[in-house]
Enzyme design. Sequence first.
Site, mmCIF file in Angstrom:
data_model
loop_
_atom_site.group_PDB
_atom_site.id
_atom_site.type_symbol
_atom_site.label_atom_id
_atom_site.label_comp_id
_atom_site.label_asym_id
_atom_site.label_seq_id
_atom_site.Cartn_x
_atom_site.Cartn_y
_atom_site.Cartn_z
ATOM 1 C CG HIS A 11 -1.934 0.944 1.396
ATOM 2 N ND1 HIS A 11 -1.704 2.258 1.708
ATOM 3 C CD2 HIS A 11 -3.275 0.822 1.277
ATOM 4 C CE1 HIS A 11 -2.868 2.900 1.767
ATOM 5 N NE2 HIS A 11 -3.830 2.056 1.508
ATOM 6 C CG ASP A 47 0.644 -2.200 6.156
ATOM 7 O OD1 ASP A 47 -0.320 -2.303 6.950
ATOM 8 O OD2 ASP A 47 0.563 -1.633 5.058
ATOM 9 C CD GLN A 103 -6.824 -4.556 4.457
ATOM 10 O OE1 GLN A 103 -7.760 -5.218 4.930
ATOM 11 N NE2 GLN A 103 -7.021 -3.346 3.953
ATOM 12 C CE LYS A 130 -7.300 -0.104 6.453
ATOM 13 N NZ LYS A 130 -8.065 0.295 5.285
ATOM 14 C CB CYS A 163 -3.616 3.221 -1.567
ATOM 15 S SG CYS A 163 -4.916 4.379 -1.171
HETATM 16 N N1 PLP Z 1 -1.774 -0.660 4.565
HETATM 17 C C1 PLP Z 1 -2.725 -1.443 4.041
HETATM 18 C C2 PLP Z 1 -2.369 -2.827 3.593
HETATM 19 C C3 PLP Z 1 -4.032 -0.962 3.915
HETATM 20 O O1 PLP Z 1 -4.965 -1.740 3.371
HETATM 21 C C4 PLP Z 1 -4.329 0.352 4.361
HETATM 22 C C5 PLP Z 1 -5.686 0.908 4.193
HETATM 23 O O2 PLP Z 1 -6.419 0.559 3.308
HETATM 24 C C6 PLP Z 1 -3.303 1.116 4.917
HETATM 25 C C7 PLP Z 1 -2.047 0.583 5.005
HETATM 26 C C8 PLP Z 1 -3.549 2.510 5.403
HETATM 27 O O3 PLP Z 1 -4.412 2.526 6.491
HETATM 28 P P1 PLP Z 1 -4.981 3.908 7.053
HETATM 29 O O4 PLP Z 1 -5.581 4.624 5.881
HETATM 30 O O5 PLP Z 1 -5.993 3.498 8.070
HETATM 31 O O6 PLP Z 1 -3.832 4.665 7.635
#
Ligand code: PLP
Length: 407
Positions: A123, A200, A203, A226, A364
């Site tokens: 992401h 990270d 998910q 989430k 993203c």
């Molecule tokens: N990393 C992953 C794999 C994600 O799916 C997301 C959000 O969709 C993020 C990071 C970013 O999360 P946030 O927008 O809550 O900071």
Amino acid sequence: MTLALMDRKADFPILTRTINGHRLTYLDSAATSQKPRSVIAAMNRFYEETNANVLRSVHTLAEESTEAFHRARVSTAEFIGAAGSEEVVFTRGTTESLNMVARGWGDKFLKPGDEVVVSPMEHHSNLIPWQRLCQRTGARLRFIELNDDGSLAMDHARAVINERTRLAALSRISNVLGTINPIREIADLVHTVGGIMVVDGAQSVPHEPTAVAELGADFLAFSGHKMCGPTGIGVLWGRAELLDASDPVDFGGEMISYVNRESATWADLPHKFEAGTPNIAGAIGLAAAIEYLNEVGMANIAQHGRQLGETAYQRLSQLPGVAVFGPPSPRAALVAFNIDKIHPHDVAQVFDSRGVAIRAGHHCCQPLMHWLHAAATARASFYLYNQPDDIDALVDAVEATKRYFTI
Ligand code: PLP
């Protein structure tokens, strides 16, 4: 199909909504999850009965509020198997947490010639902070390539990770491919060469039991929204030793030990990373979400999600004109797909007309879209409140979209 979880929709008030004349089928939990009644109630109760700033005043409300905020940190620490609550830093979410590591640890310890390892499935939140870190420090950004099915190429990982590797940053679960990455194996490689493992968990923490030590993580980032919690609250967990060694990145109230006209010293963990008034109601909402998830059982949630993800993948892949992405199994609770000759945004619009909420776009993950040779994809994502009839609604919506565009 016998699923791990019975129908929990009744716990989520929003799921009674009707959208465009149809029962809402919510298949966008990877973007944000819905909130159970208990989380909404805990936050309302906080504002109605306890609201006061934390760690400052000595009146009753302030003490109750401070205590509730602290308890939220303790239950978050227990949820991920942290060694102590001081290892839990409250942030706005995964994005802020990852940026905090890049700035607070990366800026201090990286130098020209060092290497940072990521993958093309990351992401943007777990890519751009490392791009910028490398640009600032002269370190080199390296990629572990993917196999054709979207899994990490482990032979390539063994070739890329070397004595110059200072840090690897990978998602445990891809938000597009549904891949479940072998973080422990990568962490072992990284630790052997003296680097650190940043995970990270945006998910994964909502979808499977998490124990930071077993995962092999040195830092872990995740978001409350989430995992049935509110928006605007997230977590950076780090091993105490690494957090201690890192610099704070925001400066101001409550993060200091002593201030004079010229300089300042920092408060103990975790406060040195939490400048200003924190998201108190958010932390309390997150604690209520954790209580809810524990009650349902994270092992059940993991099994349920994988059953739904794999079933949806199988059913969509059998439909003519539909391409699905990522490995068939094991896979997480989501499936990205495209319908031949129909733009994913058009797909999402037809779905919405039938009350089915999915996401369409690059998620993203633009480098991953290049790897997939797709400008965008549609994505259906599941959580503990989805059931097989939601997959029926997904498949029916695909058929309806094909009829609408007569392909
Ligand atoms: N990393 C992953 C794999 C994600 O799916 C997301 C959000 O969709 C993020 C990071 C970013 O999360 P946030 O927008 O809550 O900071």
